[in-house]
Write a protein that holds these residues in place. Structure first.
Motif, PDB file in Angstrom:
ATOM      1  N   ARG A  72       4.293  -0.851 -10.680  1.00  0.00           N
ATOM      2  CA  ARG A  72       3.310  -0.348  -9.515  1.00  0.00           C
ATOM      3  C   ARG A  72       4.041   0.803  -8.746  1.00  0.00           C
ATOM      4  NH1 ARG A  72       2.043  -5.897  -9.791  1.00  0.00           N
ATOM      5  NH2 ARG A  72       0.082  -6.135 -10.812  1.00  0.00           N
ATOM      6  N   TRP A  73       5.252   0.262  -8.059  1.00  0.00           N
ATOM      7  CA  TRP A  73       6.214   1.182  -7.395  1.00  0.00           C
ATOM      8  C   TRP A  73       6.468   2.531  -8.257  1.00  0.00           C
ATOM      9  CZ3 TRP A  73      10.996   2.821  -8.269  1.00  0.00           C
ATOM     10  CH2 TRP A  73      11.637   3.712  -7.596  1.00  0.00           C
ATOM     11  N   TYR A 108      -4.785   4.097  -5.762  1.00  0.00           N
ATOM     12  CA  TYR A 108      -3.729   3.744  -5.171  1.00  0.00           C
ATOM     13  C   TYR A 108      -3.932   3.439  -3.366  1.00  0.00           C
ATOM     14  CZ  TYR A 108       0.252   2.959  -7.867  1.00  0.00           C
ATOM     15  OH  TYR A 108       1.140   2.453  -8.718  1.00  0.00           O
ATOM     16  N   SER A 127       6.155   6.251  -1.507  1.00  0.00           N
ATOM     17  CA  SER A 127       5.649   5.493  -2.541  1.00  0.00           C
ATOM     18  C   SER A 127       5.963   4.087  -2.370  1.00  0.00           C
ATOM     19  CB  SER A 127       6.617   6.014  -4.151  1.00  0.00           C
ATOM     20  OG  SER A 127       7.999   5.606  -3.681  1.00  0.00           O
ATOM     21  N   GLY A 161       3.138   1.604  -3.542  1.00  0.00           N
ATOM     22  CA  GLY A 161       3.678   0.181  -4.272  1.00  0.00           C
ATOM     23  C   GLY A 161       3.308  -1.153  -3.848  1.00  0.00           C
ATOM     24  N   SER A 168       0.463  -3.929  -4.837  1.00  0.00           N
ATOM     25  CA  SER A 168       1.109  -5.085  -5.467  1.00  0.00           C
ATOM     26  C   SER A 168       0.949  -6.526  -4.226  1.00  0.00           C
ATOM     27  CB  SER A 168       2.509  -5.136  -5.404  1.00  0.00           C
ATOM     28  OG  SER A 168       2.711  -4.040  -6.492  1.00  0.00           O
TER      29      SER A 168
END
Length: 131
Positions: A6-7, A54, A104, A108, A112
């Motif tokens: 995800r990151w 995101y 990011s 991320g 998460s």
């Protein structure tokens, strides 16, 4: 592994949009929009979809305060690295890459966080419960 991916996707999304090299959407669009306007619009829409996914997930999982808090932790870590002489900030390109890295990390973690919280607390979110 899921959190890392995800990151990594958040890092790729930000890097594809803008970075100090010539390989990014912003520079490509500025140079080629007249000849390839349809491709520029398509790529812009795909990047926008990625950002919506995101940012929406991050705002829902950690909220605005959480985003500020994660950003502050990353900034403090960079400050410590700079203070100990492990990080040099005299190069503008390094500053841009650090900004991309910091953003990011925020995105991320935001995407998460529900998974991390479920593993830590053993509780599901409302969105995770089947009807």
């Amino acid at each position: 592994m899921g959190m890392f991916l995800r990151w990594l996707f958040a890092f790729a999304l930000l890097t594809l949009t803008y970075n100090p090299t010539d390989w990014n959407y912003v520079r490509w669009t500025i140079e080629n929009y007249q000849a390839h306007l349809s491709v520029a619009v398509l790529l812009g829409l795909l990047l926008t979809i990625g950002y919506i996914i995101y940012i929406r997930a991050t705002l829902r999982s950690i909220g605005g305060f959480g985003m500020v808090l994660v950003t502050a932790v990353v900034a403090a870590l960079l400050w410590v690295l700079y203070d100990f002489g492990l990080l040099q900030l005299d190069n503008k390109n390094v500053q841009v890459w650090l900004g991309i890295l910091a953003l990011s990390i925020v995105l991320g973690i935001g995407l998460s966080w529900s998974h991390v919280r479920r593993q830590l607390a053993g509780q599901s979110d409302v969105d995770d419960v089947d009807e």
